[in-house]
Scaffold this motif. Structure first.
Motif, mmCIF file in Angstrom:
data_model
loop_
_atom_site.group_PDB
_atom_site.id
_atom_site.type_symbol
_atom_site.label_atom_id
_atom_site.label_comp_id
_atom_site.label_asym_id
_atom_site.label_seq_id
_atom_site.Cartn_x
_atom_site.Cartn_y
_atom_site.Cartn_z
ATOM 1 N N GLU A 176 -9.615 4.497 9.761
ATOM 2 C CA GLU A 176 -9.778 5.305 11.115
ATOM 3 C C GLU A 176 -10.825 6.159 11.122
ATOM 4 O OE1 GLU A 176 -6.317 6.821 12.760
ATOM 5 O OE2 GLU A 176 -4.952 5.800 11.087
ATOM 6 N N ARG B 118 -3.574 7.436 20.231
ATOM 7 C CA ARG B 118 -2.437 7.756 19.390
ATOM 8 C C ARG B 118 -1.885 9.034 19.944
ATOM 9 N NH1 ARG B 118 -2.821 7.567 13.441
ATOM 10 N NH2 ARG B 118 -0.664 7.508 12.773
ATOM 11 N N LEU C 138 11.784 -1.151 1.573
ATOM 12 C CA LEU C 138 10.981 -1.578 2.630
ATOM 13 C C LEU C 138 9.834 -2.255 1.976
ATOM 14 C CD1 LEU C 138 10.021 -0.905 5.512
ATOM 15 C CD2 LEU C 138 8.708 0.972 4.376
ATOM 16 N N ALA D 151 6.420 -2.811 2.534
ATOM 17 C CA ALA D 151 5.455 -2.116 3.397
ATOM 18 C C ALA D 151 4.351 -3.347 3.520
ATOM 19 C CB ALA D 151 4.643 -1.038 2.684
ATOM 20 N N HIS E 298 -7.065 2.656 15.473
ATOM 21 C CA HIS E 298 -6.072 2.582 16.485
ATOM 22 C C HIS E 298 -6.638 2.413 17.859
ATOM 23 C CE1 HIS E 298 -2.162 3.100 14.436
ATOM 24 N NE2 HIS E 298 -3.147 3.635 13.670
ATOM 25 N N PRO F 223 0.698 -1.783 14.771
ATOM 26 C CA PRO F 223 1.433 -0.593 15.128
ATOM 27 C C PRO F 223 1.663 0.372 14.085
ATOM 28 C CG PRO F 223 2.893 -2.548 15.160
ATOM 29 C CD PRO F 223 1.430 -3.064 14.877
ATOM 30 N N ASN F 224 1.767 1.711 14.369
ATOM 31 C CA ASN F 224 1.941 2.599 13.195
ATOM 32 C C ASN F 224 2.948 2.040 12.078
ATOM 33 O OD1 ASN F 224 0.343 4.410 14.517
ATOM 34 N ND2 ASN F 224 2.108 5.501 15.418
ATOM 35 N N GLY F 225 3.047 2.267 10.864
ATOM 36 C CA GLY F 225 3.889 1.753 9.885
ATOM 37 C C GLY F 225 3.555 0.497 9.574
ATOM 38 N N ALA F 226 2.595 -0.399 10.302
ATOM 39 C CA ALA F 226 2.644 -1.829 10.028
ATOM 40 C C ALA F 226 2.101 -2.360 8.501
ATOM 41 C CB ALA F 226 1.634 -2.417 10.785
ATOM 42 N N GLY F 227 1.570 -1.396 7.758
ATOM 43 C CA GLY F 227 1.151 -1.581 6.453
ATOM 44 C C GLY F 227 -0.390 -1.438 6.191
ATOM 45 N N LYS F 228 -1.009 -1.198 7.158
ATOM 46 C CA LYS F 228 -2.627 -1.545 6.896
ATOM 47 C C LYS F 228 -3.112 -0.395 5.919
ATOM 48 C CE LYS F 228 -2.847 0.171 11.321
ATOM 49 N NZ LYS F 228 -1.425 0.342 11.724
ATOM 50 N N SER F 229 -2.674 0.940 5.934
ATOM 51 C CA SER F 229 -3.147 1.763 4.831
ATOM 52 C C SER F 229 -2.606 1.699 3.591
ATOM 53 C CB SER F 229 -2.910 3.108 5.210
ATOM 54 O OG SER F 229 -3.235 3.617 6.563
ATOM 55 N N THR F 230 -1.548 0.988 3.504
ATOM 56 C CA THR F 230 -1.011 0.537 2.157
ATOM 57 C C THR F 230 -1.828 -0.692 1.670
ATOM 58 O OG1 THR F 230 1.180 1.350 2.913
ATOM 59 C CG2 THR F 230 1.038 0.041 1.094
ATOM 60 N N PHE G 266 8.428 -0.095 -0.938
ATOM 61 C CA PHE G 266 8.784 1.390 -1.175
ATOM 62 C C PHE G 266 10.310 1.015 -1.022
ATOM 63 C CE2 PHE G 266 4.545 1.846 0.459
ATOM 64 C CZ PHE G 266 3.949 2.624 -0.368
HETATM 65 N N1 LIG Z 1 4.177 6.436 -0.558
HETATM 66 C C1 LIG Z 1 5.031 5.905 0.293
HETATM 67 N N2 LIG Z 1 6.336 6.197 0.165
HETATM 68 C C2 LIG Z 1 7.303 5.665 1.068
HETATM 69 N N3 LIG Z 1 6.925 4.879 1.922
HETATM 70 C C3 LIG Z 1 5.723 4.601 2.034
HETATM 71 C C4 LIG Z 1 4.682 5.268 1.482
HETATM 72 N N4 LIG Z 1 3.397 4.905 1.976
HETATM 73 C C5 LIG Z 1 3.733 4.105 2.962
HETATM 74 N N5 LIG Z 1 5.118 4.304 3.291
HETATM 75 C C6 LIG Z 1 5.875 3.487 4.319
HETATM 76 O O1 LIG Z 1 5.177 1.997 4.364
HETATM 77 C C7 LIG Z 1 5.218 1.575 5.752
HETATM 78 C C8 LIG Z 1 3.684 1.215 5.908
HETATM 79 O O2 LIG Z 1 2.947 2.447 6.069
HETATM 80 P P1 LIG Z 1 1.370 2.343 6.427
HETATM 81 O O3 LIG Z 1 0.959 3.895 6.241
HETATM 82 O O4 LIG Z 1 0.743 1.530 5.329
HETATM 83 O O5 LIG Z 1 1.142 1.741 7.745
HETATM 84 P P2 LIG Z 1 -0.174 1.888 8.663
HETATM 85 O O6 LIG Z 1 -0.208 0.433 9.394
HETATM 86 O O7 LIG Z 1 -1.226 2.306 7.964
HETATM 87 O O8 LIG Z 1 0.514 2.951 9.724
HETATM 88 P P3 LIG Z 1 -0.441 3.997 10.411
HETATM 89 O O9 LIG Z 1 -1.145 3.234 11.351
HETATM 90 O O10 LIG Z 1 0.593 4.870 11.062
HETATM 91 O O11 LIG Z 1 -1.379 4.889 9.633
HETATM 92 C C9 LIG Z 1 5.629 2.581 6.689
HETATM 93 O O12 LIG Z 1 6.957 2.270 6.786
HETATM 94 C C10 LIG Z 1 5.534 4.031 5.834
HETATM 95 O O13 LIG Z 1 6.469 4.799 6.102
#
Ligand SMILES: Nc1ncnc2c1ncn2[C@@H]1O[C@H](COP(=O)(O)OP(=O)(O)OP(=O)(O)O)[C@@H](O)[C@H]1O
Length: 309
Positions: free
Chosen positions: A219, A299, A59, A61, A251, A80-87, A56
């Protein structure tokens, strides 16, 4: 929000799979000798990803070199939060497009397929109920789940019948799942009136309408009261014991360490560790990146503490 216990859904699914046998499933037993290393090969991988990158702006992700998921296991993705799991979930299930990467499911490349085609192959992810879906009844939610992404194994059953009968086949499957998840009494209630835990059960049931081989849960315990957590865990274990592969992002470390056959850890988009729960508990990279700061803290509590500080 209604009380889950009032509706009797804390009792666990039919056949009491909360009493799941302690003996490991075949898939889990095969993992016993696997080295706990990021990207390690699995004896019977149902899913294999290579060089998956999703950025993104500047970054990265997700930046996963190699990841295999063992068939018939519960594999958790933590980090951790923002680690990229959901992406990562979004990309491999066809809901997001990566910059790079390939991944296969049951030996076939599915990396160019749209989400509904991925689902047809048997790989399905759950979604939180959107606002629109809360205005449909529990049963309508399930019926819609089937029409949006009918599984390949379900199609022959449907094609044997004219449209009205197809609807009856889908309806029968919906009723069967409502029964299984102890939601039959909520059949004609709007999903919006359901408790957090009941919604989680409905989301799972919705994904199961297409008879998937692998289900990806994002989750599944979020917003669920402790009594219902046990029930949800029982359902997830029951699906695994029936042969399904479960991948979950979660989490709650007690849940992850208690239920998982294998744990994969993400940090800053990359895989930093993999292993059995005991391996992960002791892994220095995981402790540094995640467990040290977050061990067993829900969380919300975590966030409250950081706000206090
Ligand atoms: N649509 C988007 N636009 C810009 N940045 C994004 C987008 N989706 C995710 N990110 C960024 O990508 C990174 C990974 O996010 P992601 O949601 O995949 O993490 P996560 O491990 O699932 O976190 P969480 O546990 O908080 O859900 C983060 O820095 C997030 O801010």
């Amino acid at each position: 929000m209604s009380d889950d216990r009032e509706h009797g859904i804390a009792d666990g699914p039919k056949g009491d799979p909360t009493m799941s046998s302690d003996a490991p499933t075949v898939g889990a037993a095969q993992l016993m000798g696997v080295r706990p290393e990021p990207g390690v090969a699995k004896p019977d991988a149902i899913f294999v990803a290579d060089d998956v990158v999703r950025s993104f702006g500047g970054l990265k992700a997700v930046d996963v070199d190699h990841l295999e998921i063992q068939r018939g296991t519960i594999t958790s993705l933590i980090g951790p939060n923002g680690a990229g799991k959901s992406t990562f979930f979004n990309v491999v299930s066809g809901f997001d497009t990566p910059d790079d990467g390939t991944w296969s499911f049951q030996g076939s490349d599915v990396s160019k397929l749209s989400a509904h085609r991925v689902a047809r192959r048997g790989m399905v992810r759950t979604f939180q109920l959107t606002k629109a879906l809360t205005r449909l009844t529990a049963r309508e939610n399930l019926m819609l789940g089937a029409t949006q992404q009918v599984g390949e194994r379900f199609i022959p059953a449907l094609l044997r019948f004219p449209w009205r009968s197809q609807e009856a086949v889908i309806g029968a499957r919906a009723d069967e799942l409502l029964e299984r998840f102890n939601l039959a009494h909520m059949r004609d209630e709007f999903a919006g009136t359901m408790s957090g835990g009941q919604r989680k059960l409905l989301e799972m049931a919705r994904a199961l309408m297409v008879e998937p081989t692998m289900i990806m849960l994002d989750e599944p315990m979020a917003g669920v009261n402790p009594a219902l957590t046990q029930s949800l865990l029982g359902h997830i274990q029951a699906l695994r014991d029936e042969g399904m592969t479960i991948v979950l992002v979660e989490h709650d470390m007690d849940v992850v360490m208690g239920i998982s056959d294998w744990v994969t850890t993400f940090a800053q988009g990359r895989l930093i560790a993999e292993g059995r729960p005991d391996d992960i508990r002791r892994d220095k990279a995981v402790i540094d990146a995640y467990l040290g700061a977050h061990r067993s803290l829900p969380r919300d509590q975590d966030e409250e503490e950081s706000n206090d500080g």
